[in-house]
Design a protein around this motif. Structure first.
Motif, mmCIF file in Angstrom:
data_model
loop_
_atom_site.group_PDB
_atom_site.id
_atom_site.type_symbol
_atom_site.label_atom_id
_atom_site.label_comp_id
_atom_site.label_asym_id
_atom_site.label_seq_id
_atom_site.Cartn_x
_atom_site.Cartn_y
_atom_site.Cartn_z
ATOM 1 N N VAL A 1 29.237 15.025 21.452
ATOM 2 C CA VAL A 1 28.440 14.357 22.623
ATOM 3 C C VAL A 1 27.554 13.294 21.522
ATOM 4 N N ILE A 2 26.586 14.691 20.216
ATOM 5 C CA ILE A 2 26.361 13.823 19.193
ATOM 6 C C ILE A 2 27.109 12.707 18.672
ATOM 7 N N ALA A 3 28.050 13.279 18.227
ATOM 8 C CA ALA A 3 29.298 12.280 17.536
ATOM 9 C C ALA A 3 29.432 10.770 17.823
ATOM 10 N N SER A 4 29.943 10.595 19.238
ATOM 11 C CA SER A 4 29.719 10.210 20.273
ATOM 12 C C SER A 4 27.848 9.404 20.153
ATOM 13 N N ASP A 5 27.598 9.781 20.910
ATOM 14 C CA ASP A 5 25.740 8.913 20.821
ATOM 15 C C ASP A 5 25.654 7.858 19.549
ATOM 16 N N SER A 6 26.113 8.905 18.083
ATOM 17 C CA SER A 6 25.250 8.368 16.806
ATOM 18 C C SER A 6 26.610 7.402 16.593
ATOM 19 N N GLY A 7 27.803 7.223 16.610
ATOM 20 C CA GLY A 7 29.157 6.346 16.902
ATOM 21 C C GLY A 7 28.416 5.380 17.615
ATOM 22 N N PRO B 1 20.717 -2.239 29.462
ATOM 23 C CA PRO B 1 21.124 -3.503 28.385
ATOM 24 C C PRO B 1 21.011 -3.235 27.155
ATOM 25 N N ASN B 2 20.629 -1.961 26.871
ATOM 26 C CA ASN B 2 21.094 -1.914 25.234
ATOM 27 C C ASN B 2 21.705 -1.440 25.145
ATOM 28 N N LYS B 3 23.163 -1.463 25.376
ATOM 29 C CA LYS B 3 24.492 -0.514 25.218
ATOM 30 C C LYS B 3 25.554 -1.577 25.844
ATOM 31 N N THR B 4 26.257 -1.539 24.884
ATOM 32 C CA THR B 4 27.320 -2.851 24.723
ATOM 33 C C THR B 4 28.479 -2.237 24.361
ATOM 34 N N LEU B 5 29.627 -3.181 24.494
ATOM 35 C CA LEU B 5 31.046 -2.900 24.713
ATOM 36 C C LEU B 5 31.127 -2.098 23.981
ATOM 37 N N GLU B 6 30.760 -2.905 22.538
ATOM 38 C CA GLU B 6 31.994 -2.012 21.299
ATOM 39 C C GLU B 6 31.239 -0.854 20.992
ATOM 40 N N GLY B 7 29.520 -0.927 21.085
ATOM 41 C CA GLY B 7 29.240 0.116 21.116
ATOM 42 C C GLY B 7 29.605 2.042 21.360
ATOM 43 N N VAL B 8 29.678 1.483 22.893
ATOM 44 C CA VAL B 8 30.512 2.411 23.640
ATOM 45 C C VAL B 8 32.014 2.741 22.864
ATOM 46 N N PHE B 9 32.843 1.757 22.710
ATOM 47 C CA PHE B 9 34.221 2.317 22.004
ATOM 48 C C PHE B 9 33.843 2.930 20.471
ATOM 49 N N GLY B 10 32.681 2.497 20.065
ATOM 50 C CA GLY B 10 32.561 2.955 19.018
ATOM 51 C C GLY B 10 32.176 4.823 18.796
#
Length: 243
Positions: free
Chosen positions: A127-133, A151-160
């Protein structure tokens, strides 16, 4: 920003100390404290005024020392629902905090008590790695919005974030259990569920128009703000461990 960094470092040190000491009863007490703050914060999000409900949640939590936490969580939900029906209450919301966050917190205790500290560390690392990525990829490459609930979350951020959580989880998981397929599936699902856990928390806050679930951690918000990813992620991990 300075306060956020100081609080973050303090939380990390405390977390490492907990993992190092690894005391069964101390960890039970600490998770009980987590449950208390998370439950009270959820009452505000659900707009429930009966703060005394937290004592019922803690009473059921105590029972998880003696029997399977899953069954205790279900019994708690059923009993609260039965009482609501018995008194013919017009408000069903009192049962909701026993579903979330109470049940997932019980499952975190189940993960630790039945599988050990290594599995709990595995959950946290994913979870920490996912949040940071998600944060760094979203900050530098994020363009497309992910959900109106956040709204601050992006699709690219989720994939990363999911990719980072899966990679880190797969590496660490090899030190915990055998079976590459199960390890990578667990890591991927925990990272993915963690995203939805964070999104669900954002959704609850937007319903009542608040920025944070609380102010327990300066610069970081409340308890629910800190554990939302774990509350969904633990379900994914326990599920994959049952395969």
């Amino acid at each position: 920003m300075k306060q956020r960094i100081i609080t973050g470092v303090a939380m990390l040190v405390a977390l490492l100390a907990v993992f190092y000491i690894n005391s069964y009863l101390l960890n039970f007490f600490i998770l009980g404290v987590v449950l208390t703050f998370a439950f009270l914060e959820s009452l505000k999000l659900y707009q429930i005024e009966q703060k005394s409900l937290v004592f019922i949640a803690l009473a059921f939590y105590t029972l998880t020392l003696f029997t399977n936490p899953i069954f205790i969580a279900l019994v708690a939900i059923l009993i609260v629902a039965s009482v609501i029906a018995h008194i013919k209450s017009e408000n069903l919301k009192a049962v909701v905090p026993f579903v979330y966050p109470t049940t997932p917190i019980f499952l975190i205790w189940m993960l630790y008590s039945e599988y050990g500290i290594g599995y709990l560390a595995w959950l946290f690392l994913i979870v920490i790695a996912s949040d940071s990525g998600a944060y760094f990829v979203g900050k530098f490459f994020g363009k497309r919005p992910f959900s109106p609930s956040s709204p601050n979350k992006t699709l690219e951020g989720v994939f990363g974030g999911v990719a980072a959580g899966t990679i880190v989880g797969t590496i660490f998981g090899n030190f915990i259990i055998e079976g590459f397929t199960q390890i990578i599936c667990a890591s991927f699902l925990v990272a993915l569920f963690g995203v939805w856990g964070d999104l669900f928390e954002s959704y609850l806050k937007r319903l009542v128009d608040v920025k944070d679930s609380g102010n327990l951690f300066p610069g970081h918000g409340g308890m629910l703000d800190r554990i939302d990813g774990y509350l969904f992620g633990v379900i994914a991990l326990l599920w994959t461990l049952s395969w």
